[in-house]
Design a protein around this motif. Structure first.
Motif, PDB file in Angstrom:
ATOM      1  N   ARG A   2       0.700  -1.056   0.141  1.00 18.61           N
ATOM      2  CA  ARG A   2      -0.120   0.037  -0.342  1.00 18.61           C
ATOM      3  C   ARG A   2       0.882   1.212  -0.165  1.00 18.61           C
ATOM      4  O   ARG A   2       0.805   2.192  -0.809  1.00 18.61           O
ATOM      5  CB  ARG A   2      -0.733  -0.509   1.270  1.00 18.61           C
ATOM      6  CG  ARG A   2      -2.056  -1.259   1.010  1.00 18.61           C
ATOM      7  CD  ARG A   2      -3.103  -1.559   1.844  1.00 18.61           C
ATOM      8  NE  ARG A   2      -4.278   0.018   1.390  1.00 18.61           N
ATOM      9  CZ  ARG A   2      -4.886  -0.197   1.004  1.00 18.61           C
ATOM     10  NH1 ARG A   2      -5.327  -1.259  -0.308  1.00 18.61           N
ATOM     11  NH2 ARG A   2      -5.631   0.889   0.625  1.00 18.61           N
ATOM     12  N   SER A   3       2.142   1.582   1.346  1.00 19.11           N
ATOM     13  CA  SER A   3       2.691   2.762   0.818  1.00 19.11           C
ATOM     14  C   SER A   3       3.510   2.661  -0.264  1.00 19.11           C
ATOM     15  O   SER A   3       3.543   4.108  -0.970  1.00 19.11           O
ATOM     16  CB  SER A   3       3.909   2.033   1.995  1.00 19.11           C
ATOM     17  OG  SER A   3       4.667   1.532   1.828  1.00 19.11           O
ATOM     18  N   ALA A   4       3.173   1.443  -1.161  1.00 18.05           N
ATOM     19  CA  ALA A   4       4.100   1.943  -2.755  1.00 18.05           C
ATOM     20  C   ALA A   4       3.044   2.224  -3.532  1.00 18.05           C
ATOM     21  O   ALA A   4       3.483   3.102  -4.329  1.00 18.05           O
ATOM     22  CB  ALA A   4       5.012   0.269  -2.991  1.00 18.05           C
ATOM     23  N   GLY A  35       3.219   6.020  -3.383  1.00 17.97           N
ATOM     24  CA  GLY A  35       4.244   6.812  -3.318  1.00 17.97           C
ATOM     25  C   GLY A  35       3.594   6.751  -5.113  1.00 17.97           C
ATOM     26  O   GLY A  35       4.226   7.910  -5.751  1.00 17.97           O
ATOM     27  N   ILE A  36       3.714   5.597  -6.311  1.00 15.70           N
ATOM     28  CA  ILE A  36       3.497   5.583  -7.103  1.00 15.70           C
ATOM     29  C   ILE A  36       1.954   7.406  -7.919  1.00 15.70           C
ATOM     30  O   ILE A  36       2.028   7.796  -8.957  1.00 15.70           O
ATOM     31  CB  ILE A  36       2.696   4.342  -7.881  1.00 15.70           C
ATOM     32  CG1 ILE A  36       3.444   3.470  -7.642  1.00 15.70           C
ATOM     33  CG2 ILE A  36       1.804   4.263  -9.604  1.00 15.70           C
ATOM     34  CD1 ILE A  36       3.267   2.088  -8.185  1.00 15.70           C
ATOM     35  N   GLY A  37       1.179   7.072  -6.672  1.00 17.78           N
ATOM     36  CA  GLY A  37      -0.242   7.919  -6.923  1.00 17.78           C
ATOM     37  C   GLY A  37       0.248   9.222  -6.538  1.00 17.78           C
ATOM     38  O   GLY A  37      -0.124   9.696  -7.578  1.00 17.78           O
ATOM     39  N   ASP A  87      -2.817  16.052  -0.888  1.00 15.78           N
ATOM     40  CA  ASP A  87      -1.862  15.620  -1.893  1.00 15.78           C
ATOM     41  C   ASP A  87      -2.209  13.857  -1.665  1.00 15.78           C
ATOM     42  O   ASP A  87      -3.203  13.765  -1.041  1.00 15.78           O
ATOM     43  CB  ASP A  87      -0.012  15.489  -0.997  1.00 15.78           C
ATOM     44  CG  ASP A  87       0.958  14.293  -2.166  1.00 15.78           C
ATOM     45  OD1 ASP A  87       0.738  14.202  -3.014  1.00 15.78           O
ATOM     46  OD2 ASP A  87       2.444  14.782  -1.448  1.00 15.78           O
ATOM     47  N   PHE A  88      -1.390  12.712  -2.671  1.00 15.46           N
ATOM     48  CA  PHE A  88      -2.442  11.748  -2.603  1.00 15.46           C
ATOM     49  C   PHE A  88      -2.132  10.717  -1.574  1.00 15.46           C
ATOM     50  O   PHE A  88      -0.936  10.606  -0.878  1.00 15.46           O
ATOM     51  CB  PHE A  88      -2.190  11.165  -3.745  1.00 15.46           C
ATOM     52  CG  PHE A  88      -2.324   9.606  -3.820  1.00 15.46           C
ATOM     53  CD1 PHE A  88      -3.550   9.514  -4.953  1.00 15.46           C
ATOM     54  CD2 PHE A  88      -1.893   8.368  -3.863  1.00 15.46           C
ATOM     55  CE1 PHE A  88      -4.686   8.701  -4.810  1.00 15.46           C
ATOM     56  CE2 PHE A  88      -2.456   7.069  -3.495  1.00 15.46           C
ATOM     57  CZ  PHE A  88      -3.955   7.433  -5.069  1.00 15.46           C
ATOM     58  N   LYS A  89      -3.206  10.181  -0.968  1.00 14.98           N
ATOM     59  CA  LYS A  89      -3.242   9.563  -0.072  1.00 14.98           C
ATOM     60  C   LYS A  89      -4.304   8.217   0.148  1.00 14.98           C
ATOM     61  O   LYS A  89      -5.020   8.224  -0.748  1.00 14.98           O
ATOM     62  CB  LYS A  89      -3.732  10.041   1.265  1.00 14.98           C
ATOM     63  CG  LYS A  89      -3.366  11.579   1.500  1.00 14.98           C
ATOM     64  CD  LYS A  89      -3.785  12.523   2.780  1.00 14.98           C
ATOM     65  CE  LYS A  89      -3.115  13.530   3.512  1.00 14.98           C
ATOM     66  NZ  LYS A  89      -3.258  14.241   3.693  1.00 14.98           N
TER      67      LYS A  89
END
Length: 86
Positions: free
Chosen positions: A35-37, A40-42, A60-62
């Motif tokens: 999910r954290s990766a 990062g992509i988002g 920011d994207f979350k």
């Protein structure tokens, strides 16, 4: 990822999607290992490529139930109405 009109706090946000659903999609389609990766992509898609933005430009994207919309170039240079107050 479902793009549709959504309501929050008596406002309708047109043609938007949910951040956590994007994260789910990236994981389910093995485009991100975690999910954290996926976040990062988002963020890369949002900030570096300018593909989408938060509907109110507040986040920011979350990986949360936050609304985002794809950025479209307007042909006539005017931004279309994207929020309706009820």
């Amino acid at each position: 990822i479902e793009v549709r009109d959504r309501k929050f706090h008596l406002q309708t946000y047109h043609d938007c999607f949910v951040g956590s659903e994007v994260v789910d999609y990236l994981i389910d389609h093995e485009l991100a290992p975690s999910r954290s990766a996926a976040v990062g992509i988002g963020r890369e898609l949002m900030n570096s490529l300018g593909a989408f933005e938060h509907v109110a430009k507040d986040h920011d994207f979350k990986d949360e139930y936050l609304f985002y919309r794809f950025i479209k170039e307007e042909e006539d240079g005017e931004e279309e109405k994207k929020v309706d107050e009820e």
